[in-house]
Write a protein that holds these residues in place. Sequence first.
Motif, PDB file in Angstrom:
ATOM      1  N   ARG A 105       0.890  12.737  -9.362  1.00 33.17           N
ATOM      2  CA  ARG A 105       0.299  13.993  -9.279  1.00 33.17           C
ATOM      3  C   ARG A 105       0.968  15.204  -9.234  1.00 33.17           C
ATOM      4  NH1 ARG A 105      -2.981  10.871  -5.805  1.00 33.17           N
ATOM      5  NH2 ARG A 105      -2.222  11.957  -3.969  1.00 33.17           N
ATOM      6  N   THR A 106       2.123  14.847  -8.359  1.00 37.65           N
ATOM      7  CA  THR A 106       3.076  15.973  -8.126  1.00 37.65           C
ATOM      8  C   THR A 106       3.905  16.284  -9.770  1.00 37.65           C
ATOM      9  OG1 THR A 106       3.806  15.167  -6.101  1.00 37.65           O
ATOM     10  CG2 THR A 106       5.430  16.686  -7.058  1.00 37.65           C
ATOM     11  N   SER A 107       3.878  15.441 -10.319  1.00 37.88           N
ATOM     12  CA  SER A 107       4.702  15.736 -11.779  1.00 37.88           C
ATOM     13  C   SER A 107       3.811  16.401 -12.715  1.00 37.88           C
ATOM     14  CB  SER A 107       5.036  14.403 -12.422  1.00 37.88           C
ATOM     15  OG  SER A 107       4.021  13.586 -12.513  1.00 37.88           O
ATOM     16  N   ILE A 108       2.383  16.050 -12.603  1.00 34.34           N
ATOM     17  CA  ILE A 108       1.416  16.771 -13.164  1.00 34.34           C
ATOM     18  C   ILE A 108       1.224  18.025 -13.023  1.00 34.34           C
ATOM     19  CG2 ILE A 108      -1.023  16.798 -13.997  1.00 34.34           C
ATOM     20  CD1 ILE A 108      -0.962  13.624 -13.777  1.00 34.34           C
ATOM     21  N   GLN A 109       1.485  18.322 -11.272  1.00 34.81           N
ATOM     22  CA  GLN A 109       1.358  19.736 -11.138  1.00 34.81           C
ATOM     23  C   GLN A 109       2.392  20.445 -11.733  1.00 34.81           C
ATOM     24  OE1 GLN A 109       0.400  19.602  -7.173  1.00 34.81           O
ATOM     25  NE2 GLN A 109      -1.624  18.714  -7.048  1.00 34.81           N
ATOM     26  N   GLN A 159       0.672  -1.353   0.010  1.00 34.83           N
ATOM     27  CA  GLN A 159       0.239   0.015   0.212  1.00 34.83           C
ATOM     28  C   GLN A 159       0.982   1.324   0.177  1.00 34.83           C
ATOM     29  OE1 GLN A 159      -3.303   0.209  -0.178  1.00 34.83           O
ATOM     30  NE2 GLN A 159      -3.362  -1.900  -0.519  1.00 34.83           N
ATOM     31  N   ALA A 160       1.870   1.283   0.526  1.00 35.01           N
ATOM     32  CA  ALA A 160       2.682   2.324   0.697  1.00 35.01           C
ATOM     33  C   ALA A 160       3.492   2.539  -0.662  1.00 35.01           C
ATOM     34  CB  ALA A 160       4.077   2.262   1.851  1.00 35.01           C
ATOM     35  N   VAL A 161       3.925   1.612  -1.212  1.00 33.22           N
ATOM     36  CA  VAL A 161       4.393   1.706  -2.732  1.00 33.22           C
ATOM     37  C   VAL A 161       3.348   2.428  -3.681  1.00 33.22           C
ATOM     38  CG1 VAL A 161       5.378   0.563  -4.832  1.00 33.22           C
ATOM     39  CG2 VAL A 161       6.169  -0.090  -2.411  1.00 33.22           C
ATOM     40  N   PHE A 162       1.958   1.847  -3.575  1.00 34.36           N
ATOM     41  CA  PHE A 162       1.014   2.370  -4.311  1.00 34.36           C
ATOM     42  C   PHE A 162       0.676   3.924  -4.175  1.00 34.36           C
ATOM     43  CE2 PHE A 162      -0.404  -2.113  -5.395  1.00 34.36           C
ATOM     44  CZ  PHE A 162      -0.043  -2.082  -6.867  1.00 34.36           C
ATOM     45  N   THR A 163       0.750   4.202  -2.959  1.00 39.78           N
ATOM     46  CA  THR A 163       0.566   5.772  -2.288  1.00 39.78           C
ATOM     47  C   THR A 163       1.538   6.432  -2.960  1.00 39.78           C
ATOM     48  OG1 THR A 163      -0.555   4.627  -0.340  1.00 39.78           O
ATOM     49  CG2 THR A 163       0.010   6.966  -0.614  1.00 39.78           C
TER      50      THR A 163
END
Length: 446
Positions: free
Chosen positions: A24-28, A13-17
């Motif tokens: 999202r950060t790269s898109i922003q 779960q940590a890896v997927f998060t």
Amino acid sequence: MLAKRLQLWRSTQAVFTLNSTATRTSIQMFSGGSNRDLHLSSSWTNQLNKRMIAAPLIPLNAPGPGIIRFASSKKEIPVESVPTKELVDLPAIPDAPIAPPTEISAISSNFVGNGEPSFASIGLGGWSPPGMVQNCMEFLHCTWDIPWWGTIAIGTLVVRTLIFPLVILAQRNSAKMSNNMPQMQVLQLKMTEARQSGNAIESARYAQEMMLFMREKGVNPLKNMIVPLAQAPLFISFFMGLRQMANTPVESMRDGGLFWFTDLTLADPLYLLPVITSATLYLTIELGTDSARLSAANMSTMKYVLRALPIVIFPFTMNFPAAILTYWACSNFISLGQVALLRIPAVRDYFKIEKMLSHPPSALIAKKKGFVGGMKESWDNMKITKEIEERQQLDEIRFAKAGKGPLVKTYKYDPTKPHSTPVNTNPNPLKSESQFTSNIKSTSKH
């Protein structure tokens, strides 16, 4: 064992998060940051992906190598026995077809060259007589950009020019009738007297003589009505076509008028067009009309009716649209121009129209009468004709009853029965013989 499974689930779960957060950060950064930030974000994302590949997830209760265990069954199946799907090279997907420009062509067909809506798009035109008039009007207005009042005037001029040969034919016939008027009046008077006296044989004989005379001279009263009969369907077509154009309405006709009647879809606010129409119609009737002069005795009643026509139609023409009255006034002005043109001797000689002779009043039996006298004479003739018809009907009824009913006794004895010799009951035969002799003598003296 349970603790190890919880630790693996948390690490997954940590890896997927982290992966979703990095995306999202790269898109922003791509949308709002600089090129340097974009490079850092992309490198960070690549490092995370490499770490996930380097440490793959270990399935729970993983069996030995080369063995696959499905969740739906507890049986372990070797990898070699699992069917594999072959990859098939599919052809390239073709590009989407370009839609035909139907909407553009439909929109462009609703407008004509000058940018106005076509008559077909607003429910006008067609192959009916009013529709063909509307098509011709649209062609003149849109092709040469002529205002609507000019379009109506040109259309009227073209139509009246086409029927001008019929006007020439009617004028020739009128001149022949006027030159042979004395002889025709004599025959007509004899025919009228025979009809009023109830002598059908004489009336038919004079009517036959009148027909032979007119055939010999080349005269036909019906030719005087050929122009009104030809012009009637044209007038009705123009009337209905212009009324539909005004009632639809055609938007460009709202400012296509002239002078004080700028809006051709409404009635004339000053009532000048109805007055002009009635006045020109009266002048046309008085000066000669399109067909011929109505000075003949058999056309006197028609002349009185036509004289009253401009006054009768004025209350109705007041509410007509200005487009209809523009056509009507133009037609009347053209008629006046034709009458004035055909009064010129050179023009009459060119069209082979006989010169009209002026007869002295003594040569004409039928005297000119006023409006009241003419109407009274026409009414008397109608009454006499009606009485003669009623008399003929009564004679036919009596003749039919006489042939079907019992015989009327008009004799002293029945002729169908044998006549017996009467018996002499006189006791003194000598006295009766002397009386009979004296009666013969007195008869011979007389």
